[in-house]
Design an enzyme around this catalytic site. Sequence first.
Site, PDB file in Angstrom:
ATOM      1  CG  ASN A 170      -2.002  -1.072   1.049  1.00 18.26           C
ATOM      2  OD1 ASN A 170      -2.945  -0.897   0.275  1.00 18.26           O
ATOM      3  ND2 ASN A 170      -1.820  -2.206   1.731  1.00 18.26           N
ATOM      4  CD  GLU A 171       4.693   1.502  -2.817  1.00 15.64           C
ATOM      5  OE1 GLU A 171       4.981   2.039  -1.728  1.00 15.64           O
ATOM      6  OE2 GLU A 171       5.509   0.835  -3.472  1.00 15.64           O
ATOM      7  N   PRO A 172       2.233   5.151  -0.740  1.00 12.16           N
ATOM      8  CG  PRO A 172       4.038   6.578  -0.351  1.00 12.16           C
ATOM      9  CD  PRO A 172       3.695   5.208  -0.864  1.00 12.16           C
TER      10      PRO A 172
END
Length: 635
Positions: A170-172
């Site tokens: 879950n990237e930025p």
Amino acid sequence: MTTAASIPSPGTPRAPEAVFERIPVVIADDPGEACKQLAREIRSLIEQRQAAGGTAVLGLATGSTPVPLYRELARMHREEGLSFANVVTFNLDEYYGLTRDHPESYHRFMCDQLFDHIDIRPENIHIPDGTVPPEGILQHCQDYEGRIDAAGGIDLQILGIGRTGHIGFNEPGSTRESLTRRITLDRVTRQDAAADFLGVENVPRFAITMGVGSILKARRIVLMAWGENKAGVVAQAVEGPVSEAVSASFLQEHGNAAFLIDRSAASHLTRVRSPWLVGPVAWTPDTAYRAVIWLAEKCSKPVLKLVDEEYNEHGMSDLVTERGGSYPVNIDVFNRLQHTITGWPGGKPGADDTNRPERAEPHPKRVLIFSPEPQDALVAMGGVLERLIEQGHDVRFVAMTSGSLRVRDEDALRFCRALLELSEHSHENSWGGQESEAERLVCLLENKTAFDPDPPEIRRIKALLLRGETRDACAVCGLDRERVVFLYLPFYERGRYRRFLVGADDVEKCVAILRDHQPHQIYATGATADPSSLPAVTHEVLERSFDQVRPEPWAGNCRVWHYRCRETPLQPEEISMAMPMSPDQLERKARLLLGFQTISGMELAVCDENRELAATYDRLGLAEYEAIESLQRRR
Ligand code: GLP
């Protein structure tokens, strides 16, 4: 620093020094100890459910971080009979586009690290499928969520954390509500995986990951993090605001989540980094030193210009009161900082060394520089190496592993093709007979993908290429070729990144070089790195080797200096030796690094880091140098 006896759950009172922390944190002495704690928790969950005839649902993570946990669980199964027959697992994520048997797929990782070593039922294992066609992704992701729900939800979710603050992938930008989906990987994430994939260009661009929302549905969550590299992002997730910019910060909103970290990963938490902000501290010279440098940086002022008011405003009034004002404190710290600077890393012969980082005598010294892969020590301390040689020390540069995993197939192929041409056009001379061998090598390389394991002869060629480059680079520093030693530690030849296991044969080789050279100085790295990383594994070899030679008379007279490699650089307060470099010297360092075909952009950036450290020393009020390399003395 406190080490709690067990991982906190709701109701566990928060330690007073943790006031800045918005989530319970356990700081363990080392990752092995931490993983034993967590493994015990997992065992009791499994056993409780067994007793009640039910299943235990675990959410699992990949990466280096959980490796010691999985080893401990496998050990519990093997040695203590812990059964996983009633365990159901859901993995967080999988690279999109990789087949299950790809060496870097998370499927393969989980089998290698855990599933092949326990009695889990294959039908109880769930991992997102990286091979579903684009039109099937949505359905696949919805089904994944459905399966988690159908299993009764996750009892215990294990997490690591990426340097972008991601959990799963879950990237930025991932929202609190996000569910299982396909995601585009961040540049930093892909760079971090570059070594595993033999170059960032081979790292998949997409992944399928459980969402933040899916993770938060777990009844209990434990996030693990080890090593200096995670310290910054751990502090942000634990002490910073809840934000989509750091998806791990959402764990603050979960009632039953905890961080389980080692001392290195804890090093940026307020209670560790600046405990004077948390409550009264016993002011030892070391604490005062750290605090004053911190204060100078905080106030953007040179150390000697700090005034009483600034001490008062930053929780340090008792220090100035105790010492009778800010000026004597400033002077002490300034002097100590200045004494870290030396152009004589091996000690200055004949000089008064009371305030120098290294002893003057004996001179010259016998020195061993240990480099995990051949280029590592040159990146971190090429300038120091050059000085040591200039100043007449008896230096051996020890490349601990062959480094062959770094060498790309195309570089080996270029070399083998040249060999083939040479032999094809040289029928009259001694090269003639080599043609068929060269042809065979070219053929081997042309018919393999980057991820097929290298046959021994290809590994050998790759090692030889790097060996030549290393000798050339050391020669730029003035070191004779025969003083570059290649240990070719066996663990490296047996393993892959993140999956190395040290054997007695590794220690034996390292002990032999220590005994042979009986050094006055050792330069090494990896003490604060993630335990599965190559620097940490080679550090383990060195520590075990040193334990064997410790009783020998020379060992008591040996100083160990640490450099940072592939980790966050040393902070000014951690530095015990700062070696200034001239513009020419820095340019030579850049040039020698460029001699390595495998050098990465991140490694080349070390020259900027060296410049940045010089700028920091300048800001603190010391002389203005072009660049500085730094070392930390370890006992
Ligand atoms: C990957 C994984 C994460 C993991 C992170 C950190 O991005 N998808 O689940 O936490 O890497 O990896 P490592 O443990 O190797 O530092």
